[in-house]
Design an enzyme around this catalytic site. Sequence first.
Site, PDB file in Angstrom:
ATOM      1  N   GLU A 187       3.272   3.572  11.459  1.00  0.00           N
ATOM      2  CA  GLU A 187       1.966   4.086  12.198  1.00  0.00           C
ATOM      3  C   GLU A 187       2.703   5.070  13.142  1.00  0.00           C
ATOM      4  OE1 GLU A 187       0.077   0.806  13.691  1.00  0.00           O
ATOM      5  OE2 GLU A 187      -1.755   1.684  13.088  1.00  0.00           O
TER       6      GLU A 187
ATOM      7  N   VAL B 141       7.508   0.695  12.479  1.00  0.00           N
ATOM      8  CA  VAL B 141       7.237   2.211  12.380  1.00  0.00           C
ATOM      9  C   VAL B 141       6.548   3.072  11.618  1.00  0.00           C
ATOM     10  CG1 VAL B 141       9.263   2.884  10.649  1.00  0.00           C
ATOM     11  CG2 VAL B 141       9.038   4.199  12.746  1.00  0.00           C
TER      12      VAL B 141
ATOM     13  N   ILE C 213       0.918  -1.255   0.080  1.00  0.00           N
ATOM     14  CA  ILE C 213      -0.164   0.224   0.113  1.00  0.00           C
ATOM     15  C   ILE C 213       0.681   1.266   0.028  1.00  0.00           C
ATOM     16  CG2 ILE C 213      -1.844  -1.099   1.010  1.00  0.00           C
ATOM     17  CD1 ILE C 213      -0.977   0.073   3.547  1.00  0.00           C
TER      18      ILE C 213
ATOM     19  N   GLY D 199       5.887   0.063   1.606  1.00  0.00           N
ATOM     20  CA  GLY D 199       7.418  -0.630   1.305  1.00  0.00           C
ATOM     21  C   GLY D 199       8.068  -2.022   1.762  1.00  0.00           C
TER      22      GLY D 199
ATOM     23  N   ARG E 173       2.696  -4.266  11.751  1.00  0.00           N
ATOM     24  CA  ARG E 173       2.889  -5.564  12.338  1.00  0.00           C
ATOM     25  C   ARG E 173       3.605  -6.446  11.294  1.00  0.00           C
ATOM     26  NH1 ARG E 173      -0.812  -8.995   9.422  1.00  0.00           N
ATOM     27  NH2 ARG E 173      -0.306 -10.912  10.690  1.00  0.00           N
TER      28      ARG E 173
END
Lengths: 156, 286, 772
Positions: C732, C730, C481, C484, C525
């Site tokens: 979010e 990292v 999305i 990466g 996650r």
Amino acid sequence: MEKKKITFKINGVEKTVEVAPNKTLLWLIREELKLKGTKKACERGDCGLCTVLLNGEPVKSCLVLAVEVDGSEIVTVEGLSRDGELTELQKAFIEHGALQCGFCTPAFLIVGHWLINRNPRPSKEEVVEALNGLLCRCTGYRPIIEAILSVSKAKK
Amino acid sequence: MLPKLEYSSPKTLEELFEVLEKYQEKAKILAGGTDLLVSLRDRVEKARHLVDIKKIKELDRLEYRKGEGLIIGATVTLRRILESQLIREKYPVLWEAVKTIGDVILKNRATLVGNICNASPAADSAPALLVLEANVRIVSKEGSREVPIDKFFTGVKKTILRSGEVVKEVVVPEPPSNSFGRYLKMMRVWSEDLAIVGVAGLGYREGRELRVRLAYSSVAPTPLRIREAEEAFTRDGTMEERIERAVQVASQRVSPISDVRGSAEYRLNLVKVLTRRLLKQMVEVV
Amino acid sequence: MKYVGKPIQRIDAYEKVTGFAEYAGDLELPGMLYAKLLLSPYAHARIRSIDISNALKIQGVVTIATGEDFPFRVGLYVNDRYILARKKVRWIGEPVAAVVAEDLETAEEAVELIRVEYDPLPPVLDVRDALKHDAPLVHEELGEYAHSPAFNPIPGTNIANRFVVKKGNIEDGFRKSDVIVENEFFMPQVSHVPMEPHVCIGQYLKDGSIKLWTSAQSPFAIRYILGYSLGIPLHKISVYVPYVGGGFGGKAGINFEPLVALLSKKAGYRPVKLELTREEQFMTAPVRQGFYGKIKTGVTRDGRIMAKKIFYAFDAGAYADYGVNIGRAAGYSCTGPYYVPNLEGESLTVYTNHPWGTAFRGFGHFEFLWAIERQMEIVAAEIGMDPVEFRLKNALLPGLTTATGEKLREDAGRVDQCIRAVAEKIGWGTPPVKISSSKVRAKGIAALWKAPAMPPNAASAAIIKLNEDGTILLSVGVTEIGQGTVTALAQIVAEELSVPVEKIKVVPFRHTDLTPYSWQTVASRNLFMEGRAVIRAARDAKEQILDIASQVLRTPKDDLVIEDEKVYVKGRPEWSIYLKDLAAGYVYPDGNTIGGPIIGRGYYVGSRLTYLDPETGQGYPALKWTFGAQAVEIELDEETGEVKILKIVSAFDVGKAVNPLLVEGQIIGGGVQSLSLGMWEEYRYDENGKMLNPNLTDYKIARAGDIPEEYEIVVIENPQKDGPYGARGVAELAMLSVPPAVANAIFHATGININNLPLTFENIWRALNKGE
């Protein structure tokens, strides 16, 4: 609603099509010519993701009627690189992480190419000003600005 | 999507008048299209025959004639105006106002005449043209007329244009010699936006006396020149008193509304702050 | 390490810079039809009748559906949503009917001709009003909804979920406090504004199977919920996800996919495409929930937090099928990255007649950290302590317990290091500077934390296949999305199998029939969980490779090494065999063959995660905690309220930056999104609950000219031992806590506390002029 016959060049290829007057240039590119690299995301000139070059100048193709481009020349993102060889700016976008989801990337590349062709050494302010017509939700813009500036520096 | 439309692109003014006569209220002039296509899509604009004027050579004029002033034709894009070094030097208030309209890409299509014909209260070019005392040249089958810009706007999205009439060009007279012009615009963001409030100012010397002209966007149903504030500034007192008097009068004469871009109170505050800042600059520079 | 830790270029970049990357909206299928939605003009009303007869007369209209056609409820955690509104509408913008036509223009024309009669009901348009005992009920049938056992809806109220956490003795804590400070905080609903609006294509086949092509983050969640709600076995549902033009949580869970599938059935089994316009994206697609918070903090004179009483209420809007978990996540993280010995926290997810809320990057943490980090600043000022010192003094460090009683693991990230790093880089400790009669410059700081909000059984998996030429295919369920992750996963494969990244392809689409399972692409996650699954899959493949190589090289496995696409005998590189020569079975010169195609597989689930105690909220919810801090320097114009961001400094303890280029990209992109959301973004409503700014003209998001002049990043790497190469997520985290840092800077500049978002220039001006 009478269709009009229009002839134009897109990415170097001449085309003649019949198009209804209420169809936009964006519709012509995506739906008629099936060039899907040009994106539709607001259809009112706010996001700029449908930007293409019309006679060498960037325009938001959602705000141009297809019938208006009769006799014109259009370049979309698919027309930037030749024979699969990436342009310096396309390479710079990759090196600088100037893309994430990629949805806005075609428009930023179109404007970036236009800017550098017209002004090989734009200042940071000029780059920012040129990009203000486009939206990106992923990158925070800085990598894009840096990518464009790196190419302009390389040209010195 | 856009509603069903008809389209014509006359090549001469005569052809244009014919089309306008034939379609009457159904017809709408298409120049840059940056406002028109949006209002068609939103179904706000009811006209269904678009008359593209970009092929009419006579409307493409952008020239300066000493004595007469600057002529900006109906199809002249904002981009061309910005690229004119002459306009930048001689009409800086207009140049600055044009710079704030839309973005670089839109400026390749949007026209100055379109900006005023759209008659939005927020039209950025309007306050600049108001302080420059520009005239609007209107043509129709019947002939032509020239109207001062401050008589051009009649309400929100309304102008004095009658059916069959077209704005051919805007004529901006020679500004007073050694004048100084600025357009201050408050936006919701730093990048680009419609004006919450815009203030155009033109300062010049009449003899030794400093005179100013002030006009505003987004503070009333139409772009507004406030002559009372200009006069208030002209009367006696220290510079500070004169500025404050002008600020007070301007803030009494505006009638801002509350909308999604700003509340009436905030707009009123901005009228005061921007007017004060503009006048201080006038005093310093002119 | 050769590949992990290197700023390797995105593996999806070529397609994306040439315009050939495929997004769901670019797809066209043979016989495809187009759908258009009719949206509710009322925030709360009963549907009396729907007349579709005139619309059906339009040539080219194939079918029209209304809520009664689809009596199914869907939802991720709570089944509270119909496919189209049935009996009642609950927000202005709720889909009431859908026209399917041969082309979009016809569908648009027909939708205008549908006549609906409504009986308006009183709407609930404020989360605090929704909690009053006489408030109109948004969901009278709340008690009937199926829901996950982790949630606690309260029938007869507007509370979709109530989460409670209790720790220590709160009365005792406040008694031992010298100073008690209580404040309220507020935040409006906002939009994800993915550049690509929601789009999906569905086809129902006559044999009862369903195919979906969709711009979605979580194909497996869609498959599962669709199967559960419609009673279709999962092997009959295929969900295809190409590149996604931005998600940010808004494309997680399940959205319009059931609708297009069912429309296809009604339209004679032809594929049906629904592509939202930008206005529809604002009006009818899910949003980020609004937030109200009230925090009471008890503190000693020397700056120790003794007790906190916390109340959060999330304005979930009309539906909370996913939203219930946001309130829960905010509840178990409610203290922020600080040690609070005595705590009572309550976090409610509340129905209103606003647009429905869903996941949004940060998942409740952007919201409550606004409250926590403002409150920290206010409390510090109250006791006269430097806010950085106050934060450090109460920092949640390894060995201390969280709100849910979890002792922070010894290899957890270090919030104190993040705070110190940003304080140093922003030049903390200098007073505000007046630079003109109206302009002042000042600095502000805020900290942050977050763990993935997910059920304990959320799983990830990976499959690695060796091609006959020694190149590698990696299949994973995480969707691309923009974040990466797949590039980082390719680096992990490269590292594990010693094969260059250019020779690894991560299958660039997700298809539930072909792709190994992944619960969802959410929660930061996936690098952690898919990363672990990929390592296991690589090691599984490696074992298979070594098994064959051991026979061929006539050497025990533990004496073999894989390096540079070869297997060789340790100390004897000349005794080697190329991976390509055993990828599909090793062939001896006489034709005898051993082994076979190498396929490695791996999976990962969190270790020892638990449900939380329904009474006390105690338990283990967190796979990993990522910590960070933000600092800003601003220039404030006190006459106009304009704030210019001169500089942002961000520090995160990422454990290990598997790809520093991607990490920086997440941090800057997230930081700018955070700034944009905090300063400008908000759903503006009229008194009837109608959104006033459903377009990008009046819903402002940051443009190139709005970003800080300077952006500095500090990447801290205290590895987490069970993370892939020590990494934590990292993506979010990057977008947390910029707004409180800005508001804290405004406080230092002016002494004025602003506790409501957004920090628009006008809102700042109002706050500064409240007294006048």
